[in-house]
Scaffold this motif. Structure first.
Motif, PDB file in Angstrom:
ATOM      1  N   SER A 325     -37.355  40.791  -0.174  1.00 36.94           N
ATOM      2  CA  SER A 325     -37.758  39.396  -0.331  1.00 36.94           C
ATOM      3  C   SER A 325     -36.598  38.604  -0.914  1.00 36.94           C
ATOM      4  O   SER A 325     -35.979  39.029  -1.893  1.00 36.94           O
ATOM      5  CB  SER A 325     -38.985  39.303  -1.256  1.00 36.94           C
ATOM      6  N   PHE A 326     -36.282  37.454  -0.303  1.00 35.84           N
ATOM      7  CA  PHE A 326     -35.174  36.636  -0.800  1.00 35.84           C
ATOM      8  C   PHE A 326     -35.244  35.255  -0.160  1.00 35.84           C
ATOM      9  O   PHE A 326     -35.977  35.023   0.816  1.00 35.84           O
ATOM     10  CB  PHE A 326     -33.822  37.289  -0.510  1.00 35.84           C
ATOM     11  N   VAL A 327     -34.469  34.340  -0.715  1.00 37.38           N
ATOM     12  CA  VAL A 327     -34.360  32.981  -0.210  1.00 37.38           C
ATOM     13  C   VAL A 327     -33.015  32.845   0.487  1.00 37.38           C
ATOM     14  O   VAL A 327     -31.974  33.159  -0.099  1.00 37.38           O
ATOM     15  CB  VAL A 327     -34.473  31.949  -1.348  1.00 37.38           C
ATOM     16  N   LEU A 328     -33.023  32.392   1.732  1.00 39.48           N
ATOM     17  CA  LEU A 328     -31.792  32.221   2.505  1.00 39.48           C
ATOM     18  C   LEU A 328     -31.608  30.741   2.809  1.00 39.48           C
ATOM     19  O   LEU A 328     -32.451  30.117   3.458  1.00 39.48           O
ATOM     20  CB  LEU A 328     -31.853  33.013   3.811  1.00 39.48           C
ATOM     21  N   VAL A 440     -38.880  18.618  -9.525  1.00 37.00           N
ATOM     22  CA  VAL A 440     -38.685  20.057  -9.711  1.00 37.00           C
ATOM     23  C   VAL A 440     -37.246  20.436  -9.361  1.00 37.00           C
ATOM     24  O   VAL A 440     -36.719  19.978  -8.340  1.00 37.00           O
ATOM     25  CB  VAL A 440     -39.653  20.889  -8.830  1.00 37.00           C
ATOM     26  N   VAL A 441     -36.647  21.266 -10.202  1.00 39.16           N
ATOM     27  CA  VAL A 441     -35.341  21.861  -9.918  1.00 39.16           C
ATOM     28  C   VAL A 441     -35.495  23.375  -9.987  1.00 39.16           C
ATOM     29  O   VAL A 441     -36.073  23.907 -10.942  1.00 39.16           O
ATOM     30  CB  VAL A 441     -34.263  21.401 -10.926  1.00 39.16           C
ATOM     31  N   ILE A 442     -34.985  24.086  -8.984  1.00 39.41           N
ATOM     32  CA  ILE A 442     -35.014  25.552  -8.950  1.00 39.41           C
ATOM     33  C   ILE A 442     -33.596  26.027  -9.239  1.00 39.41           C
ATOM     34  O   ILE A 442     -32.654  25.705  -8.512  1.00 39.41           O
ATOM     35  CB  ILE A 442     -35.516  26.055  -7.587  1.00 39.41           C
ATOM     36  N   ARG A 443     -33.450  26.815 -10.299  1.00 40.01           N
ATOM     37  CA  ARG A 443     -32.115  27.120 -10.818  1.00 40.01           C
ATOM     38  C   ARG A 443     -31.753  28.598 -10.673  1.00 40.01           C
ATOM     39  O   ARG A 443     -32.607  29.475 -10.777  1.00 40.01           O
ATOM     40  CB  ARG A 443     -32.023  26.701 -12.287  1.00 40.01           C
ATOM     41  N   PHE A 444     -30.442  28.823 -10.486  1.00 44.05           N
ATOM     42  CA  PHE A 444     -29.888  30.175 -10.385  1.00 44.05           C
ATOM     43  C   PHE A 444     -28.450  30.132 -10.878  1.00 44.05           C
ATOM     44  O   PHE A 444     -27.728  29.146 -10.632  1.00 44.05           O
ATOM     45  CB  PHE A 444     -29.955  30.694  -8.943  1.00 44.05           C
ATOM     46  N   PRO A 445     -27.980  31.155 -11.595  1.00 41.19           N
ATOM     47  CA  PRO A 445     -26.621  31.134 -12.137  1.00 41.19           C
ATOM     48  C   PRO A 445     -25.565  31.096 -11.041  1.00 41.19           C
ATOM     49  O   PRO A 445     -25.652  31.847 -10.059  1.00 41.19           O
ATOM     50  CB  PRO A 445     -26.529  32.437 -12.931  1.00 41.19           C
ATOM     51  N   ASN A 446     -24.569  30.206 -11.182  1.00 44.80           N
ATOM     52  CA  ASN A 446     -23.421  30.190 -10.276  1.00 44.80           C
ATOM     53  C   ASN A 446     -22.330  29.335 -10.893  1.00 44.80           C
ATOM     54  O   ASN A 446     -22.592  28.497 -11.766  1.00 44.80           O
ATOM     55  CB  ASN A 446     -23.823  29.671  -8.888  1.00 44.80           C
ATOM     56  N   ASP A 447     -21.109  29.542 -10.442  1.00 41.58           N
ATOM     57  CA  ASP A 447     -19.957  28.850 -11.013  1.00 41.58           C
ATOM     58  C   ASP A 447     -19.803  27.415 -10.515  1.00 41.58           C
ATOM     59  O   ASP A 447     -18.961  26.676 -11.014  1.00 41.58           O
ATOM     60  CB  ASP A 447     -18.668  29.619 -10.702  1.00 41.58           C
ATOM     61  N   VAL A 515     -31.293  34.837  -4.035  1.00 45.04           N
ATOM     62  CA  VAL A 515     -31.039  33.669  -3.198  1.00 45.04           C
ATOM     63  C   VAL A 515     -29.634  33.783  -2.624  1.00 45.04           C
ATOM     64  O   VAL A 515     -28.697  34.193  -3.318  1.00 45.04           O
ATOM     65  CB  VAL A 515     -31.216  32.356  -3.993  1.00 45.04           C
ATOM     66  N   ILE A 516     -29.503  33.444  -1.350  1.00 49.70           N
ATOM     67  CA  ILE A 516     -28.217  33.503  -0.658  1.00 49.70           C
ATOM     68  C   ILE A 516     -27.976  32.158   0.009  1.00 49.70           C
ATOM     69  O   ILE A 516     -28.834  31.653   0.736  1.00 49.70           O
ATOM     70  CB  ILE A 516     -28.198  34.625   0.402  1.00 49.70           C
TER      71      ILE A 516
END
Length: 552
Positions: A325-328, A440-447, A515-516
């Motif tokens: 399961s993942f978000v593309l 709404v903001v959906i957050r994930f770590p990235n540079d 997430v990709i």
């Protein structure tokens, strides 16, 4: 990847043969296998781990003494063309001749037989070279030939080494099962197989002569027109598989039966086919063949083949080790797909970064959401967009509900700031339905400080081409998406209830969701059709050049 024996070495072996000579491996070749194995043991020391592991798995026995094995391998290398790779990168046309020279009865400088030290050394070097070619081909099939970081400075997806089974590869060599080894190495995902099938289909079209370009026109072709160019339009779309147009496009399909339709008339069936073409190519879907649609129709088949090939390379970068399961996020396709744990796929339209504020390729994990977010305006947007608006009209700050803060977060009076030189101020937009990030903001770590978010500018989703953000990804129906994420990760939150509280809050997922973000300019749909997208970030040319660059 370093190749143990250089291409120059192989060509030197070939050039030493008499023109047209057929040199068979000597009968004592296998009798000298032990000597060759000793030379391999010595030469392989210090080479790449994969090559050492391959020979460790076979007790350092030579793999390529048998000429039939070499010939079978060379033939199999030519099948890599079906993956968009170049067989000659792996010496497909030189290996058989190089093997014959390595096992020739005499050295080029004297009458020493193949059992002497010079012959053994030469045979061991050829063996290592052929093995390295095999491992290189398998690695390229599994992970790609080109290092994505070499052409995309914003690349943030981890580079994972190929997972090769040296014992299985050794068995495949001994049994001459090279195509099976290739099959097991290439990505085992449906999109990749659809791209392979599409590449084969377009190469067939190329062999049949491709398609004729439609002439430039001052006036667009519209439904109802009667025009000679309509015949060419029918042929072009029929070649691409529009079955309903085959009868009218008799020249494209000899033997088809005419149904009485005037092929010069732009009728309803042709209009429907044009609309399907426009939709696949992310053009305005109006059924009118204007400048953009004409340009897409006239892209030569050779260019489409290259576009498929380079997107197969992108697939090899990505399609391995994917979670269930993942978000593309499909950047060039303006589409988000959420592959849910139950196997269902939720899809939505998205808005991505403008060409000068590109959305990066990256791989991360969604950790939390922010409901009723504030928006701290990033430096680039502040400098290029907001400050010019404020200098022109200070009322912009009140209309957009933007607060002026010091770096430590203390409120400042906008009237006391010299906006021509504002210094180190922070501008923050208050939460609410008109906030640039929506609700709404959906957050994930990235540079790169990008994220998925809502937007008050819902009208953008009705466009076919949606590169209009400052790098982050705006998601249509994000509330529904957010609720699915909460439900599928057993987080126990109700998105609507969280928003209705009116507070700015960070709400964590109970389990992270991968997430990709990736860039594709060809999309293989489930019906086998290929959708070619505009190269909005102009990345295709650099990748194609790198893909076609010969191995050193």
């Amino acid at each position: 990847m370093r190749v143990f024996v250089t291409i120059g070495f192989v060509l030197a072996l070939v050039s030493g043969m008499a023109s047209g000579g057929q040199v068979e491996a000597p009968t004592n070749a296998r009798e000298g296998a032990g000597d060759v194995a000793q030379a391999i043991t010595r030469l392989v020391d210090g080479e790449e781990d994969a090559l050492q592991a391959f020979y460790d798995a076979r007790g350092h026995r030579p793999a390529w003494q048998d000429g039939e094995t070499v010939a079978a391998f060379a033939a199999a290398l030519h099948t890599l063309d079906s993956d968009g790779l170049t067989p000659q990168d792996y010496q497909a046309d030189n290996l058989v001749a190089a093997h014959r020279q390595a096992y020739a009865e005499g050295d080029s400088d004297g009458g020493n037989d193949a059992g002497n030290d010079g012959g053994i050394e030469r045979q061991a070097r050829f063996d290592l070279h052929a093995s390295q070619m095999l491992l290189t081909a398998l690695t390229h099939l599994q992970r790609g030939k080109v290092d994505p970081r070499s052409i995309d400075p914003d690349w943030e997806i981890p580079i994972v080494d190929a997972e090769l089974d040296p014992a299985a590869i050794s068995r495949a060599v001994d049994a001459q099962r090279f195509e099976q080894a290739f099959s097991e190495a290439r990505p085992a995902y449906a999109p990749y197989e659809r791209l392979r099938a599409g590449l084969a289909r377009y190469r067939t079209l190329e062999r049949l002569g491709g398609w004729e370009s439609l002439p430039a026109r001052e006036r667009a072709l519209r439904p109802g027109d009667i025009d000679d160019d309509v015949v060419l339009l029918r042929e072009r779309l029929a070649i691409m598989g529009e079955v309903e147009l085959m009868a009218a496009a008799i020249e494209a399909f000899p033997g088809a039966v005419l149904d009485g339709t005037d092929p010069r008339r732009y009728d309803a069936k042709l209009e429907a086919a044009v609309r399907r073409f426009q939709r696949r190519h992310l053009l305005e879907v109006d059924g009118i063949v204007g400048a953009q649609t004409l340009a897409a129709l006239n892209v030569p088949v050779e260019d489409r083949i290259d576009q498929i090939r380079l997107n197969m390379e992108r697939a090899r970068w990505l399609l391995h080790g994917l979670p269930e399961s993942f978000v593309l996020v499909d950047i060039a396709g303006y589409r988000l797909s959420y592959i849910r744990p139950n196997g269902e796929i939720w899809r939505s339209r998205i808005v991505v970064g403008r060409p000068y504020r590109r959305t990066p390729s990256l791989r991360s994990e969604i950790t939390h959401m922010t409901v009723n977010p504030t928006w701290t305006i990033p430096p680039t947007i502040l400098r290029e967009d907001v400050l010019p608006a404020v200098r022109q009209d200070l009322g912009y700050l009140w209309r957009e509900r933007i607060q002026v803060l010091s770096p430590s977060g203390e409120p400042l009076d906008p009237w006391e700031i010299d906006w021509s030189r504002p210094g180190n101020v922070v501008l923050r937009q208050a939460p609410g339905p008109h906030n640039a990030l929506g609700q709404v903001v959906i957050r994930f770590p990235n540079d790169h400080m990008v994220y998925l978010h809502d937007t008050p500018s819902q009208g953008l989703f009705s466009r076919e081409q949606r590169a209009a953000s400052s790098g982050c990804i705006r998601v249509e129906n994000i509330g529904e998406f957010a609720q699915l994420l909460f439900d599928d990760t057993d987080s126990g939150h109700d998105v609507r209830a969280q928003i209705d509280r009116g507070e700015t809050r960070n709400v964590r997922l109970a389990k992270r969701m991968p997430v990709i973000l990736h860039y594709w300019t060809v999309h293989p749909s489930e019906d086998g059709q290929l959708a070619f997208r505009p190269d909005i970030y102009e990345r295709d040319a650099a990748l194609l050049q790198a893909l076609d660059r010969p191995l050193s």
